[in-house]
Write an enzyme that holds these catalytic residues in place. Structure first.
Site, PDB file in Angstrom:
ATOM      1  N   ARG A  14       0.895  -1.216  -0.129  1.00  9.67           N
ATOM      2  CA  ARG A  14      -0.099   0.022  -0.015  1.00  9.67           C
ATOM      3  C   ARG A  14       0.987   1.286   0.043  1.00  9.67           C
ATOM      4  O   ARG A  14       1.958   1.439   0.783  1.00  9.67           O
ATOM      5  CB  ARG A  14      -0.941  -0.063   1.240  1.00  9.67           C
ATOM      6  CG  ARG A  14      -1.959  -1.091   1.109  1.00  9.67           C
ATOM      7  CD  ARG A  14      -3.020  -0.586   0.059  1.00  9.67           C
ATOM      8  NE  ARG A  14      -4.240  -1.697   0.047  1.00  9.67           N
ATOM      9  CZ  ARG A  14      -4.015  -2.745  -0.729  1.00  9.67           C
ATOM     10  NH1 ARG A  14      -3.162  -3.079  -1.382  1.00  9.67           N
ATOM     11  NH2 ARG A  14      -5.406  -3.487  -0.744  1.00  9.67           N
ATOM     12  N   GLU A  58      -2.457   7.656  -5.024  1.00 11.76           N
ATOM     13  CA  GLU A  58      -2.761   7.096  -6.352  1.00 11.76           C
ATOM     14  C   GLU A  58      -4.144   7.080  -6.705  1.00 11.76           C
ATOM     15  O   GLU A  58      -4.420   7.003  -7.726  1.00 11.76           O
ATOM     16  CB  GLU A  58      -2.357   5.587  -6.350  1.00 11.76           C
ATOM     17  CG  GLU A  58      -2.989   4.494  -5.479  1.00 11.76           C
ATOM     18  CD  GLU A  58      -2.744   3.262  -5.462  1.00 11.76           C
ATOM     19  OE1 GLU A  58      -3.263   2.262  -5.967  1.00 11.76           O
ATOM     20  OE2 GLU A  58      -1.252   3.283  -5.105  1.00 11.76           O
ATOM     21  N   HIS A  67       0.096  -0.307  -9.608  1.00  9.81           N
ATOM     22  CA  HIS A  67      -0.588  -1.124  -8.987  1.00  9.81           C
ATOM     23  C   HIS A  67      -1.179  -2.387  -9.672  1.00  9.81           C
ATOM     24  O   HIS A  67      -2.398  -2.761  -9.661  1.00  9.81           O
ATOM     25  CB  HIS A  67      -1.918  -0.606  -8.101  1.00  9.81           C
ATOM     26  CG  HIS A  67      -2.570  -0.932  -6.739  1.00  9.81           C
ATOM     27  ND1 HIS A  67      -3.011  -0.056  -5.908  1.00  9.81           N
ATOM     28  CD2 HIS A  67      -2.516  -2.357  -6.484  1.00  9.81           C
ATOM     29  CE1 HIS A  67      -3.106  -1.143  -4.792  1.00  9.81           C
ATOM     30  NE2 HIS A  67      -3.076  -2.199  -5.327  1.00  9.81           N
TER      31      HIS A  67
END
Length: 331
Positions: free
Chosen positions: A233, A262, A294
């Site tokens: 994360r 993000e 991601h």
């Protein structure tokens, strides 16, 4: 009753439609759930969301007002969900508590090897028929030390690969993993792990206690030639502090599949727009930094497992069953 799925990637759509085919009607949208898009869900009892969905109080209020009673999140993390508000509104919230740990662990290693061996720079050069080796020297990882922050399923999978490389293993977690200990991992305090590791990888959940786990102090504790990898994360790393250390010429390589700001950027095409995030814009300019969007979880195996678990969560909701995936039970 039709399920509305937000934030569905093109590769993901056929998997979702096939998985739900015999159970429920599902409509897939490529837009992400936020305050602007939440009204689209009006009339849908069940909404499925992606990892970057905004499930804060305001969005949940809009969903509830439109008749939504269940949110089925297609991810493990749930730091984006206001669970207290969901409970107050009587909404069921589920997540996917498990999917292939190898998808993320293998991608973390992909980032590590790419920055260590300067793969991106080499690829760009050879496309221009520049075959010099200047600036492309990496290091053997065999015999060096890997520090694993978070030794759950993904951290364990990463450690197994590191063990195969012949690396020494240091670990840090609230509880020791016996499988990692069998690999020869030694659990040490975080500061010692940071100071002694050549390669540091993050595999802990994002919570209040872990936000900026790697802050300015932690970054300064690391070796100047360390490699730092984050496929967990974005909020685990203080990005502004990281930029400061990179500007000082530190670190052999940094691989980031996640970024703390993000949301609203990752999974979208921003190539024709001015990037307003100065920190991210600076990060991608460093030659020893590799940023991806991601995608560590994004394999056929993992996404298939995520979709299958989401289907089971929906069926459990319909039948009034409760599993380990339920964050807020049906009221």
């Amino acid at each position: 009753m039709e399920i509305l799925a937000f934030g569905v990637q093109a590769d993901e759509k056929p998997l979702i439609e096939r998985a739900f085919r015999d159970q429920e009607e599902v409509r897939c949208l490529d837009v992400f759930l936020n305050e602007d898009t939440a009204p689209i869900a009006a009339g849908h009892e069940i909404v499925s969301t992606s990892v970057n969905a905004d499930l804060g109080a305001a969005v949940l209020e809009i969903l509830a007002a439109g008749g939504t009673r269940m949110v089925a999140q297609r991810s493990t993390g749930f730091n984006n969900v206001d669970l207290d508000t969901a409970e107050r509104l009587g909404m069921t919230v589920s997540r996917v508590s498990y999917y292939s740990p190898h998808s993320v662990a293998e991608f973390a290693w992909t980032l590590a090897m790419a920055v260590n061996r300067r793969i991106v720079r080499a690829s760009i050069r050879t496309r221009d028929f520049d075959f010099r080796l200047d600036g492309l020297m990496g290091r053997d990882l065999h015999g060096r030390t890997a520090g694993v922050l978070g030794t759950g399923k993904i951290g364990e999978a990463f450690a197994r690969i590191a063990h195969g490389f012949g690396m020494r293993l240091l670990g840090w977690d609230v509880a020791e993993n016996p499988a990692c200990a069998e690999l020869g991992m030694r659990y040490v305090p975080k500061d010692e792990l940071l100071a002694r590791s050549d390669l540091i990888t993050l595999h802990v959940p994002l919570m209040a206690e872990t936000r900026h786990l790697i802050d300015a102090t932690a970054l300064k504790a690391m070796r100047d030639d360390a490699i730092l990898i984050n496929s967990s994360r974005g909020g685990l790393i203080d990005s502004a502090a990281l930029v400061g250390e990179l500007r000082a010429g530190r670190f052999a390589g940094v691989g980031l599949d996640v970024y703390e700001a993000e949301a609203g950027l990752f999974f979208l095409d921003k190539s024709l727009e001015a990037v307003e995030d100065d920190t991210l814009a600076r990060l991608v300019t460093f030659p020893n930094v590799l940023v991806t969007s991601h995608q560590a979880y994004y394999t056929e195996d993992a996404v298939g497992q995520i979709v299958d678990a989401t289907v089971r969560n929906v069926l459990d909701y319909r039948e009034g069953r409760r599993s380990e995936n339920v964050l807020v039970p049906r009221s």
